[in-house]
Design a protein around this motif. Structure first.
Motif, PDB file in Angstrom:
ATOM      1  N   PRO A 152       1.647  -3.903   6.990  1.00 35.53           N
ATOM      2  CA  PRO A 152       2.075  -2.787   6.139  1.00 35.53           C
ATOM      3  C   PRO A 152       1.981  -3.155   4.662  1.00 35.53           C
ATOM      4  N   TYR A 153       1.341  -2.287   3.911  1.00 41.94           N
ATOM      5  CA  TYR A 153       1.043  -2.622   2.514  1.00 41.94           C
ATOM      6  C   TYR A 153       2.292  -2.927   1.688  1.00 41.94           C
ATOM      7  N   ALA A 176      -5.578   4.530  -3.063  1.00 39.74           N
ATOM      8  CA  ALA A 176      -6.826   3.740  -3.069  1.00 39.74           C
ATOM      9  C   ALA A 176      -7.134   3.121  -1.710  1.00 39.74           C
ATOM     10  N   LYS A 177      -6.187   3.190  -0.768  1.00 38.92           N
ATOM     11  CA  LYS A 177      -6.391   2.638   0.580  1.00 38.92           C
ATOM     12  C   LYS A 177      -6.787   1.165   0.536  1.00 38.92           C
ATOM     13  N   MET A 178      -6.077   0.415  -0.253  1.00 39.58           N
ATOM     14  CA  MET A 178      -6.339  -1.014  -0.365  1.00 39.58           C
ATOM     15  C   MET A 178      -6.038  -1.704   0.972  1.00 39.58           C
ATOM     16  N   THR A 192       2.310   0.442  -4.058  1.00 41.31           N
ATOM     17  CA  THR A 192       2.124   1.020  -2.725  1.00 41.31           C
ATOM     18  C   THR A 192       1.595   2.441  -2.817  1.00 41.31           C
ATOM     19  N   ILE A 193       2.120   3.203  -3.775  1.00 40.26           N
ATOM     20  CA  ILE A 193       1.679   4.591  -3.938  1.00 40.26           C
ATOM     21  C   ILE A 193       0.238   4.657  -4.422  1.00 40.26           C
ATOM     22  N   PHE A 194      -0.078   3.905  -5.458  1.00 41.44           N
ATOM     23  CA  PHE A 194      -1.397   4.040  -6.087  1.00 41.44           C
ATOM     24  C   PHE A 194      -2.486   3.218  -5.398  1.00 41.44           C
TER      25      PHE A 194
END
Length: 277
Positions: free
Chosen positions: A81-82, A73-75, A66-68
């Motif tokens: 919610p991611y 990276a705004k995946m 979730t952080i990276f």
């Protein structure tokens, strides 16, 4: 000199494409139960946190992803919610990866049992895959809590959940049969398994949606049996997107091929296990 009235029993492998004696497997169902129970106990023996490790692994992986990938990276995550998007993909993947790793090492780990007692060897990797289901259901509680938090309600597609879990189990067993049999013959397979699992995860839609892959390359995605399963698993639980039935059908077919070919190769090599293990 043998008495002419003495009984001699000759044990030889059955003939056929896939010679699996289902009746024999059923007769050894209690052994399957005890081996599964043993694998569960061994996994958490002399650990401080015990069964909490079933939650810690996917939860911490979800936080890192979730952080990276989600924040930095705004995946994309299909308007979900991611954190719950990636956790819903990690849940079946973590079970599959752990079951594949355990079943791949299962024969070598049970060498003492295999060389001393006869029983259907198929039971060993199958028990290793079954043992991981307990971790799966424990980790599932976190997903249910996240669904309540994010106010996500599953659609009627949730009815497909048992089928998808069954497909994941069969894929783990099929691939595990290949790896466990190969690991008996070639011990460096144990080093290949972690690398294979790592690469397999990144070519599966765990951290990204299938829509991120250009449509013209979807056929490549379909060659990965876990792609359709993970996508359908996420859709069935979160209800955000209809299931891609074509992709799921191809994945199901490939899983059946992996399973049947794994059983065939395993049975073919089974007669040599006790000699070379």
């Amino acid at each position: 000199m043998l008495d002419s009235n003495s009984n001699i029993t000759i044990i030889e492998p059955k003939k056929g494409l896939v010679a699996v004696d289902l009746k024999e497997l059923w007769n050894y169902r209690e052994l399957l139960y005890f081996l599964t129970k043993r694998d569960i106990k061994v996994r958490y023996k002399q650990t401080i946190l015990g069964g909490l490790w079933a939650i810690i692994q996917p939860v911490f992986t979800m936080v890192v992803f979730t952080i990276f990938f989600g924040r930095m990276a705004k995946m994309p995550s299909n308007d979900i919610p991611y954190p719950i998007f990636v956790y819903a993909g990690l849940l079946p993947w973590t079970y599959f990866a752990n079951a594949l790793s355990a079943s791949g090492e299962s024969l070598v780990g049970s060498a003492n049992l295999i060389t001393k007692v006869y029983f259907p060897r198929l039971i060993v990797p199958t028990a290793a895959s079954l043992a991981g289901l307990l971790d799966f259901f424990i980790a599932m509680l976190v997903l249910l809590g996240m669904m309540v938090y994010y106010q996500l309600v599953p659609s009627f597609q949730i009815l497909l959940f048992p089928f998808l879990l069954g497909l994941t189990f069969l894929c783990a067993v099929g691939a595990g049969l290949w790896l466990s049999a190969l690991n008996v013959q070639y011990r460096d397979i144990r080093y290949v398994i972690p690398f294979l699992i790592q690469i397999w995860m990144f070519v599966s839609p765990v951290i990204y949606p299938m829509s991120l892959v250009p449509e013209k390359y979807h056929w490549l995605l379909a060659l990965n049996p876990m792609a359709g399963v993970i996508g359908a698993f996420r859709s069935s639980l979160l209800g955000h997107h209809p299931i891609d039935w074509t992709l799921l059908g191809i994945s199901s077919l490939i899983i059946v091929i992996i399973l049947l070919s794994g059983v065939y190769y395993f049975r073919k090599m089974e007669r040599t296990f006790a000699d070379v293990i």
